[in-house]
Design a protein around this motif. Structure first.
Motif, PDB file in Angstrom:
ATOM      1  N   ASP A  10       0.817  -1.220   0.000  1.00 51.24           N
ATOM      2  CA  ASP A  10       0.000   0.000   0.000  1.00 51.24           C
ATOM      3  C   ASP A  10       0.846   1.263   0.000  1.00 51.24           C
ATOM      4  O   ASP A  10       0.531   2.258   0.670  1.00 51.24           O
ATOM      5  CB  ASP A  10      -0.956   0.007   1.202  1.00 51.24           C
ATOM      6  CG  ASP A  10      -1.898  -1.194   1.213  1.00 51.24           C
ATOM      7  OD1 ASP A  10      -2.350  -1.583   0.116  1.00 51.24           O
ATOM      8  OD2 ASP A  10      -2.156  -1.741   2.295  1.00 51.24           O
ATOM      9  N   GLY A  11       1.954   1.225  -0.742  1.00 55.49           N
ATOM     10  CA  GLY A  11       2.762   2.410  -0.914  1.00 55.49           C
ATOM     11  C   GLY A  11       3.699   2.754   0.221  1.00 55.49           C
ATOM     12  O   GLY A  11       4.330   3.818   0.206  1.00 55.49           O
ATOM     13  N   ARG A  12       3.831   1.873   1.195  1.00 49.95           N
ATOM     14  CA  ARG A  12       4.755   2.150   2.286  1.00 49.95           C
ATOM     15  C   ARG A  12       5.498   0.870   2.658  1.00 49.95           C
ATOM     16  O   ARG A  12       5.108  -0.244   2.277  1.00 49.95           O
ATOM     17  CB  ARG A  12       4.035   2.747   3.494  1.00 49.95           C
ATOM     18  CG  ARG A  12       3.028   1.841   4.173  1.00 49.95           C
ATOM     19  CD  ARG A  12       2.577   2.427   5.529  1.00 49.95           C
ATOM     20  NE  ARG A  12       3.676   2.487   6.473  1.00 49.95           N
ATOM     21  CZ  ARG A  12       4.216   3.605   6.943  1.00 49.95           C
ATOM     22  NH1 ARG A  12       3.749   4.771   6.575  1.00 49.95           N
ATOM     23  NH2 ARG A  12       5.228   3.562   7.797  1.00 49.95           N
ATOM     24  N   VAL A  13       6.582   1.040   3.421  1.00 49.64           N
ATOM     25  CA  VAL A  13       7.379  -0.101   3.854  1.00 49.64           C
ATOM     26  C   VAL A  13       6.548  -1.023   4.738  1.00 49.64           C
ATOM     27  O   VAL A  13       5.818  -0.575   5.639  1.00 49.64           O
ATOM     28  CB  VAL A  13       8.628   0.388   4.610  1.00 49.64           C
ATOM     29  CG1 VAL A  13       9.287  -0.749   5.376  1.00 49.64           C
ATOM     30  CG2 VAL A  13       9.621   1.014   3.642  1.00 49.64           C
ATOM     31  N   ALA A  14       6.667  -2.324   4.477  1.00 49.02           N
ATOM     32  CA  ALA A  14       5.952  -3.308   5.285  1.00 49.02           C
ATOM     33  C   ALA A  14       6.891  -4.272   5.991  1.00 49.02           C
ATOM     34  O   ALA A  14       6.499  -4.921   6.970  1.00 49.02           O
ATOM     35  CB  ALA A  14       4.987  -4.101   4.402  1.00 49.02           C
ATOM     36  N   GLY A  15       8.119  -4.374   5.513  1.00 51.79           N
ATOM     37  CA  GLY A  15       9.030  -5.322   6.145  1.00 51.79           C
ATOM     38  C   GLY A  15      10.269  -5.536   5.310  1.00 51.79           C
ATOM     39  O   GLY A  15      10.580  -4.750   4.403  1.00 51.79           O
ATOM     40  N   ILE A  16      10.951  -6.632   5.584  1.00 55.15           N
ATOM     41  CA  ILE A  16      12.219  -6.904   4.909  1.00 55.15           C
ATOM     42  C   ILE A  16      12.467  -8.408   4.895  1.00 55.15           C
ATOM     43  O   ILE A  16      12.058  -9.133   5.815  1.00 55.15           O
ATOM     44  CB  ILE A  16      13.363  -6.144   5.620  1.00 55.15           C
ATOM     45  CG1 ILE A  16      14.618  -6.107   4.769  1.00 55.15           C
ATOM     46  CG2 ILE A  16      13.632  -6.712   7.011  1.00 55.15           C
ATOM     47  CD1 ILE A  16      15.601  -5.030   5.207  1.00 55.15           C
ATOM     48  N   VAL A  17      13.119  -8.878   3.856  1.00 61.33           N
ATOM     49  CA  VAL A  17      13.505 -10.285   3.746  1.00 61.33           C
ATOM     50  C   VAL A  17      15.006 -10.374   4.016  1.00 61.33           C
ATOM     51  O   VAL A  17      15.793  -9.605   3.459  1.00 61.33           O
ATOM     52  CB  VAL A  17      13.182 -10.844   2.350  1.00 61.33           C
ATOM     53  CG1 VAL A  17      13.623 -12.312   2.258  1.00 61.33           C
ATOM     54  CG2 VAL A  17      11.703 -10.710   2.036  1.00 61.33           C
ATOM     55  N   VAL A  18      15.399 -11.317   4.868  1.00 59.28           N
ATOM     56  CA  VAL A  18      16.802 -11.457   5.235  1.00 59.28           C
ATOM     57  C   VAL A  18      17.234 -12.911   5.131  1.00 59.28           C
ATOM     58  O   VAL A  18      16.396 -13.819   5.105  1.00 59.28           O
ATOM     59  CB  VAL A  18      17.068 -10.947   6.671  1.00 59.28           C
ATOM     60  CG1 VAL A  18      16.506  -9.545   6.859  1.00 59.28           C
ATOM     61  CG2 VAL A  18      16.497 -11.895   7.728  1.00 59.28           C
TER      62      VAL A  18
END
Length: 485
Positions: free
Chosen positions: A166-174
């Motif tokens: 939705d146009g904003r940061v939601a998380g990260i994959v590591v």
């Protein structure tokens, strides 16, 4: 917990150097849940090599009778960059750097001195705040405080991809220490991965130089541009001076404390790979300027030619210019004779009784080298250099044996990076902030023009520590609004 994530935090900080730890501590103090991801086995990054950091109108300056106004500092950054620096970013840093001193002191830092890097460098501001144990100890203090506040620190954990929704940061994959892929939810991601000094391909792509493979990295081994790549993938745009790097002449295979290396960047006689004098060596008083010189020479190298009299001078009287607090300006290079002989034996420094005998070892025409040195010695005798207008340190090279020290481009950090606003928010292709995404420290652009400003010592680390907590404060304010919306 959302099913799409393995774990969730309010803020994920990518990179455990100075900017990242500063952000993590502040975010936790602001009441947020925080994780720090560091791909290396230890925290610190390039900040672990820094001696001090810049501040303006600090109480540490005041109690020593030193006054460097914020106005003066602002003008210094903009003038040095020919106004290529982002005035908003410069102002935000200049206005808040003194607060960083207070914050670090609250963690236990003790500032022992406020100094310059080179006393002979014209126009240098007294801004370099040196803490006891240097910045490495400040990093230890920040790590201890972060753990005390419940920050979860993951080492050998590499961030791979920023997730958006939705146009904003939601998380990260590591990828974690066991090689497993983990999806982490986050309301904000603060990226402080230290730039791309360890990535030759990025150096060649972004900088004006084409010698990335030759650069001698003396900063963090993990600075491979991962954070920049991830931010580009979600629409971040580069700052106009993304190619800005902190370069300096360096001798391959040496450390910053080496006395042979120090002799190599003294403002004596430098010749290029053809044996010809190539610049006004006074640029060595500002190692950033000297770094630009060496990177731009044919083969990205020069030879420093010194004679026995200069060796004796460096041992007995001390060096004209040092390298931070690792080798102080004026320090007597007592290890130089033994180190030189070891280097000669190892084939990394060349020695001969005459210049004509020295030249073939360098792959140089003996007539060219002897002619160039003779011309330089005449300038020294006359006290006037009409070739490069060197006004100081006209010291002749005439007493054998002679030594040749090869200097190449050393790189500590890159400073150009992502375009941000004064809140350290990453700017997207539409010119608007990417909600929830922040860039700090050497990943962020805006403080510099096309070169590092040595006349305001401690700038890179000062900005790292300051931008970290500024980003965290803005993230906390935004997250709290999201929660109550």
């Amino acid at each position: 917990m959302s099913e799409q994530f393995d774990v969730e935090y309010d803020v994920v900080v990518v990179g455990g150097g100075g900017s990242g730890l500063s952000a993590a501590v502040q975010a936790a103090q602001d009441g947020l849940t925080v994780a720090v991801l560091e791909k290396m086995p230890q925290l610190g990054g390039s900040s672990a090599f820094a001696e001090g950091h810049a501040a303006f109108e600090s109480d540490e300056q005041a109690k020593r009778g030193i006054h460097v106004s914020k106005d003066e500092a602002f003008r210094a950054y903009l003038d040095y960059s020919h106004w290529r620096a982002d005035a908003a970013i410069v102002s935000r840093f200049v206005e808040n750097a003194a607060t960083t001193i207070v914050k670090m002191r609250e963690l236990g830092a003790v500032y022992e001195e406020v100094i310059v890097t080179a006393e002979d460098q014209p126009g240098e501001l007294v801004t370099w705040h040196i803490p006891r144990g240097e910045v490495a100890h400040v990093l230890e203090l920040m790590e201890a405080r972060a753990r005390e506040l419940g920050v979860e620190i993951y080492l050998q954990t590499a961030a791979n991809k920023i997730l958006m929704a939705d146009g904003r940061v939601a998380g990260i994959v590591v990828t974690d220490a066991d090689g497993e892929q983990v999806r982490i939810g986050a309301k904000a991601v603060i990226v402080g991965t230290g730039g791309y000094a360890k990535n030759p391909e990025m150096i060649n792509r972004f900088s004006t130089w084409d010698c990335g493979d030759q650069m001698i990295n003396v900063g963090g081994e993990g600075n491979t541009g991962d954070g920049l790549s991830m931010m580009f993938e979600v629409g971040a745009v580069p700052w106009s001076s993304i190619g800005t790097m902190l370069l300096f002449p360096f001798m391959r295979g040496k450390t910053v404390t080496s006395h042979t290396n120090t002799a190599g960047f003294q403002p004596y006689l430098w010749v290029n790979r053809e044996g010809r004098r190539c610049t006004n060596e006074i640029c060595g008083l500002n190692f950033g300027n000297a770094g630009d010189v060496v990177a731009g020479l044919p083969g990205s190298m020069f030879w420093t030619i010194i004679d026995t009299a200069q060796v004796n001078h460096l041992v007995t009287d001390g060096c004209e210019v040092g390298l931070g607090v690792y080798v102080r300006t004026g320090e007597k290079l007592v290890n130089l004779p033994a180190e030189l002989e070891a280097d000669v034996a190892a084939g990394t420094v060349f020695k001969a009784d005459t210049l004509a005998e020295l030249a073939p070892q360098l792959g140089v025409d003996p007539e060219v080298l002897t002619t160039e040195v003779a011309a330089y010695n005449r300038a020294c005798a006359e006290g006037k250099d009409t070739k490069f207008h060197k006004e100081k340190y006209l010291i002749p090279v005439q007493e054998g044996p002679f030594y040749a020290i090869k200097m190449e481009p050393g790189i500590m950090v890159t400073m150009g990076g992502i375009k941000i606003n004064e809140n350290m928010q990453v700017i997207g292709e539409d010119g608007q902030p990417i909600e929830g995404l922040y860039s700090v420290g050497c990943d962020a652009g805006g403080l510099f023009g096309d070169s590092y400003i040595l006349t305001v010592p401690g700038s890179a680390n000062g900005f790292a520590l300051t931008s970290g907590w500024l980003a965290a404060d803005h993230a906390a304010e935004t997250i709290k609004k999201l929660v109550t919306a």
